[in-house]
Enzyme design. Structure first.
Site, mmCIF file in Angstrom:
data_model
loop_
_atom_site.group_PDB
_atom_site.id
_atom_site.type_symbol
_atom_site.label_atom_id
_atom_site.label_comp_id
_atom_site.label_asym_id
_atom_site.label_seq_id
_atom_site.Cartn_x
_atom_site.Cartn_y
_atom_site.Cartn_z
ATOM 1 N N ASP A 35 4.135 -13.285 12.085
ATOM 2 C CA ASP A 35 3.118 -12.294 11.735
ATOM 3 C C ASP A 35 2.533 -11.742 13.031
ATOM 4 O O ASP A 35 2.762 -12.296 14.119
ATOM 5 C CB ASP A 35 2.015 -12.937 10.882
ATOM 6 C CG ASP A 35 1.352 -11.938 9.936
ATOM 7 O OD1 ASP A 35 1.041 -10.818 10.387
ATOM 8 O OD2 ASP A 35 1.137 -12.279 8.766
ATOM 9 N N ASP A 49 6.004 -8.488 16.028
ATOM 10 C CA ASP A 49 5.980 -7.249 15.251
ATOM 11 C C ASP A 49 7.333 -7.107 14.581
ATOM 12 O O ASP A 49 8.360 -6.937 15.253
ATOM 13 C CB ASP A 49 5.706 -6.069 16.192
ATOM 14 C CG ASP A 49 5.632 -4.733 15.480
ATOM 15 O OD1 ASP A 49 6.054 -4.641 14.312
ATOM 16 O OD2 ASP A 49 5.165 -3.759 16.100
ATOM 17 N N VAL A 50 7.379 -7.182 13.251
ATOM 18 C CA VAL A 50 8.661 -7.181 12.545
ATOM 19 C C VAL A 50 9.415 -5.867 12.698
ATOM 20 O O VAL A 50 10.622 -5.816 12.447
ATOM 21 C CB VAL A 50 8.491 -7.508 11.054
ATOM 22 C CG1 VAL A 50 7.899 -8.899 10.871
ATOM 23 C CG2 VAL A 50 7.664 -6.447 10.339
ATOM 24 N N TYR A 140 5.032 5.126 1.052
ATOM 25 C CA TYR A 140 5.174 3.711 0.707
ATOM 26 C C TYR A 140 6.303 3.526 -0.306
ATOM 27 O O TYR A 140 7.164 2.650 -0.141
ATOM 28 C CB TYR A 140 3.854 3.197 0.137
ATOM 29 C CG TYR A 140 3.867 1.733 -0.242
ATOM 30 C CD1 TYR A 140 3.690 0.745 0.716
ATOM 31 C CD2 TYR A 140 4.045 1.340 -1.572
ATOM 32 C CE1 TYR A 140 3.701 -0.595 0.366
ATOM 33 C CE2 TYR A 140 4.047 0.004 -1.929
ATOM 34 C CZ TYR A 140 3.875 -0.960 -0.955
ATOM 35 O OH TYR A 140 3.883 -2.286 -1.308
#
Length: 231
Positions: A35, A49-50, A140
């Site tokens: 995370d 940071d994914v 989104y």
């Protein structure tokens, strides 16, 4: 090295991610949380940071060194915002795709060697908006829709080598992602749902647990947990 099989959960610091951590630990996994902030309640926490492939690859290497090879990975990390389509900036469009679609792809690519070696499971958290769309949710919904396309395509690609890839698509869930004044919390919306309430994080996590631990025949499936919003 842990004697328990290792699992990775992104977005593990709160909400659905934290609930997934609890569920998988309860099934005997040593769970690492990835995370932006340090996750609590995990066996190992990594800040990353994914949306950045190099950071995810480094985080997975770290987990592998601490807990052993990855047997399960769950892509939860994400963010949510509402805006009219003409007010969504190019930066916001790109960030939504980088975090949701990119975060899943980055995790998958980093974990696939281990998942292949151990016939593991990969699960993505999508959204009912990927199926039904939503007013003021274009970026989104588009990112989550792209995520479902990636899940189904990857599932077909890696099933022959024993890796199961599936998704859970929650409806609005009672997590910090939904502000107190969110329209998804309003009684006018909740009254339209057959169950008349939001999903709870642990209910979503139980579906993830099922796909990771018990659903040996599920490949490319999407489990909908949305209080009946999409039937």
């Amino acid at each position: 090295m842990s004697e328990r099989p290792a699992a990775i959960v992104t977005g593990a610091a709160s909400g659905i991610g934290a609930a997934v951590v609890d569920a998988l630990r309860g099934r005997g996994f040593a769970v690492a949380g990835i995370d932006l902030v340090e996750a609590g309640g995990v066996d190992h926490a990594v800040r990353a940071d994914v949306s950045e492939p190099a950071q995810v690859a480094s985080a997975v290497d770290d987990v592998r060194g601490r807990l052993g090879p990855v047997h399960a990975a769950v892509s939860v990390a994400g963010h949510y915002e509402m805006a009219p389509v003409d007010q969504i900036s190019v930066t916001a469009w790109r960030r939504m795709l980088r975090v949701h679609l990119g975060g899943f792809v980055n995790l998958a690519r980093a974990c696939l060697p281990d998942l292949t070696a151990h016939r593991g499971a990969l699960v993505a958290i999508a959204s009912e908006l990927a199926v039904g769309g939503g007013d003021h949710d274009a970026h989104y919904a588009a990112a989550k829709g792209a995520l479902l396309g990636a899940v189904r395509s990857l599932a077909a690609e890696v099933a022959p080598v024993g890796v199961r890839v599936n998704a859970v698509a929650p409806g609005p869930t009672d997590t910090p992602l939904l502000a107190a004044d969110s329209p998804w919390r309003a009684s006018e919306y909740l009254d339209t749902l057959p169950l008349r309430r939001l999903a709870l994080p642990h209910e979503v996590a139980r579906c993830v647990e099922y796909l990771v631990c018990d659903a040996g025949f599920s490949v490319g499936d999407v489990v909908n947990v949305n209080s009946g919003a999409v039937i």
